[in-house]
Design a protein around this motif. Structure first.
Motif, PDB file in Angstrom:
ATOM      1  N   ASP A   1       0.841  -1.208   0.000  1.00  0.00           N
ATOM      2  CA  ASP A   1       0.000   0.000   0.000  1.00  0.00           C
ATOM      3  C   ASP A   1       0.877   1.260   0.000  1.00  0.00           C
ATOM      4  O   ASP A   1       0.741   2.144   0.851  1.00  0.00           O
ATOM      5  CB  ASP A   1      -0.935   0.001   1.212  1.00  0.00           C
ATOM      6  CG  ASP A   1      -0.166   0.034   2.521  1.00  0.00           C
ATOM      7  OD1 ASP A   1       1.023  -0.358   2.511  1.00  0.00           O
ATOM      8  OD2 ASP A   1      -0.739   0.454   3.542  1.00  0.00           O
TER       9      ASP A   1
ATOM     10  N   LEU B   1       2.037   3.129   3.602  1.00  0.00           N
ATOM     11  CA  LEU B   1       0.991   3.889   4.264  1.00  0.00           C
ATOM     12  C   LEU B   1       0.571   3.281   5.605  1.00  0.00           C
ATOM     13  O   LEU B   1       0.587   3.959   6.634  1.00  0.00           O
ATOM     14  CB  LEU B   1      -0.231   4.011   3.342  1.00  0.00           C
ATOM     15  CG  LEU B   1      -1.436   4.748   3.908  1.00  0.00           C
ATOM     16  CD1 LEU B   1      -1.075   6.194   4.220  1.00  0.00           C
ATOM     17  CD2 LEU B   1      -2.606   4.690   2.934  1.00  0.00           C
ATOM     18  N   ALA B   2       0.198   2.013   5.610  1.00  0.00           N
ATOM     19  CA  ALA B   2      -0.384   1.413   6.814  1.00  0.00           C
ATOM     20  C   ALA B   2       0.543   0.419   7.516  1.00  0.00           C
ATOM     21  O   ALA B   2       0.424   0.217   8.728  1.00  0.00           O
ATOM     22  CB  ALA B   2      -1.692   0.706   6.454  1.00  0.00           C
ATOM     23  N   TYR B   3       1.455  -0.200   6.756  1.00  0.00           N
ATOM     24  CA  TYR B   3       2.289  -1.247   7.336  1.00  0.00           C
ATOM     25  C   TYR B   3       3.576  -0.663   7.897  1.00  0.00           C
ATOM     26  O   TYR B   3       4.284   0.083   7.219  1.00  0.00           O
ATOM     27  CB  TYR B   3       2.616  -2.307   6.277  1.00  0.00           C
ATOM     28  CG  TYR B   3       1.374  -3.002   5.753  1.00  0.00           C
ATOM     29  CD1 TYR B   3       0.668  -3.901   6.554  1.00  0.00           C
ATOM     30  CD2 TYR B   3       0.922  -2.756   4.462  1.00  0.00           C
ATOM     31  CE1 TYR B   3      -0.461  -4.532   6.073  1.00  0.00           C
ATOM     32  CE2 TYR B   3      -0.219  -3.375   3.973  1.00  0.00           C
ATOM     33  CZ  TYR B   3      -0.914  -4.266   4.790  1.00  0.00           C
ATOM     34  OH  TYR B   3      -2.044  -4.892   4.326  1.00  0.00           O
ATOM     35  N   HIS B   4       3.895  -1.016   9.121  1.00  0.00           N
ATOM     36  CA  HIS B   4       5.112  -0.539   9.767  1.00  0.00           C
ATOM     37  C   HIS B   4       6.338  -1.197   9.148  1.00  0.00           C
ATOM     38  O   HIS B   4       6.251  -2.129   8.344  1.00  0.00           O
ATOM     39  CB  HIS B   4       5.056  -0.837  11.269  1.00  0.00           C
ATOM     40  CG  HIS B   4       3.990  -0.056  11.977  1.00  0.00           C
ATOM     41  ND1 HIS B   4       3.766  -0.185  13.327  1.00  0.00           N
ATOM     42  CD2 HIS B   4       3.096   0.856  11.533  1.00  0.00           C
ATOM     43  CE1 HIS B   4       2.785   0.619  13.683  1.00  0.00           C
ATOM     44  NE2 HIS B   4       2.356   1.254  12.608  1.00  0.00           N
TER      45      HIS B   4
END
Length: 359
Positions: free
Chosen positions: A103, A165-168
């Protein structure tokens, strides 16, 4: 007959793609979970091939980049069909909703996400080694903090940054594979060169996120030196021609200086419209110097007229004084009135002729 063959081939192809999709993605596949192995983050290799840079805006501080974006990662949850004879298979972008994809987004981008831009220009390549190769053709509008204080000698350093965006960082890690510029990349205003490619991982309150950035340099072409400086320099030199025109030629001398002044003001307004900034730029200094020089030419002409007018009045006053002295000398001598008037007239005419020739 030909139409039937084409329709039959299309049906066979669609059936084959449908079968491959069913074999690749099983019922337990979770599109929201990254394909981590042994609790290690998914390595996503990024490649960007920059095709073109256009629409560089000084007012919005933006530019538009056309590029090919390649993303490669491994997903062992995908089951490559054993009945395929090829080591890889190319699939349509409609598979984008059925498998996990990174993402990532453009950090300095203006607009939507990659997924909103890529549907019609994206395809997948799957290999028997569980590698997923995703190709997208994008046109992205990006922000670049450009400073035009040295215009037209300006150069800018801009970046194309991609970030998860969302995944560390512990789930997805972005890495550069390659960042290249097309050999045919051309912009009429700037010479574009690659500077560097590096990682730019960021730490926020919610966690650490992976980031990669490609840095490019925009150096303004030398053609602007000629189009900006040469016309104004020529106008200033043309205004100097008024020095060789007699000050008594009012129309010729005044028209040259005034026309030069108006031409410089018009050129400065045009330059200001090209670079709409609230601060002073280098070309403004040059144009103000040129305008000041032409204004001094106009001021010099006004001073010359005043000085010549004063000189003429002084000459007339001296002539009147000498004529009065001559008349007094005639009055002291006893001469026949008729002869006396004739001599007075001849003396005054002779002196006035010499005075006019002197002027």
């Amino acid at each position: 007959m030909l139409l039937l063959i084409v329709i039959s081939y299309g049906l066979i192809t669609c059936h084959a793609m449908s079968s491959i999709t069913k074999d690749l993605v099983d019922e337990n596949y979770d599109v929201l979970m990254p394909p981590k192995e042994l609790n290690q983050p998914v390595i996503v290799n990024i490649s960007i091939f920059l095709i073109n840079i256009r629409s560089i805006s000084a007012q919005d501080l933006t530019f538009t980049a056309d590029m090919f974006l390649h993303q490669t990662w491994f997903d062992k949850r995908l089951k490559y069909p054993k009945w395929l004879n090829e080591s890889s298979v190319t699939m349509h972008a409609s598979l984008i909703d059925k498998i996990w994809i990174p993402d990532i987004y453009f950090k300095d981008g203006i607009g939507g996400e990659i997924s909103t831009l890529q549907f019609k220009t994206t395809y997948f390549v799957f290999t028997d080694k569980n590698a997923v190769f995703m190709v997208s053709r994008l046109s992205v509008k990006l922000v670049c903090q450009m400073n035009f204080a040295k215009y037209p000698h300006d150069s800018h350093t801009c970046s194309i940054a991609l970030m998860s965006l969302a995944y560390h960082n512990s789930s997805v890690t972005l890495r550069w594979k390659t960042f290249r510029l097309s050999s045919k990349l051309h912009n009429p205003d700037y010479a574009i060169e690659k500077v560097d490619e590096k990682t730019c991982d960021k730490v926020y309150d919610v966690g650490s996120f992976s980031c990669v950035t490609g840095i490019i340099s925009l150096v303004r072409n030398a053609g602007h030196f000629y189009t900006k400086y040469l016309p104004s320099f020529t106008i200033v030199i043309a205004s100097f021609a008024s020095f060789w025109i007699p000050s008594s030629s009012y129309p010729a001398r005044a028209s040259i200086v005034v026309t030069s002044m108006l031409a410089l003001i018009t050129q400065q307004l045009q330059i200001t419209s090209d670079i709409k900034t609230s601060y002073f730029v280098s070309i403004n200094i040059w144009m103000n110097i040129c305008t000041t020089i032409v204004f001094c030419c106009l001021l010099e002409y006004a001073i010359a007229l005043v000085w010549e007018s004063k000189q003429k009045r002084r000459k007339i006053e001296r002539a009147e004084s000498k004529i009065g002295t001559i008349l007094k000398k005639f009055e002291k001598h006893e001469i026949n009135p008729i002869d006396q008037n004739v001599l007075k007239y001849l003396a005054i005419v002779k002196y006035m002729n010499n005075f006019v020739e002197y002027i």
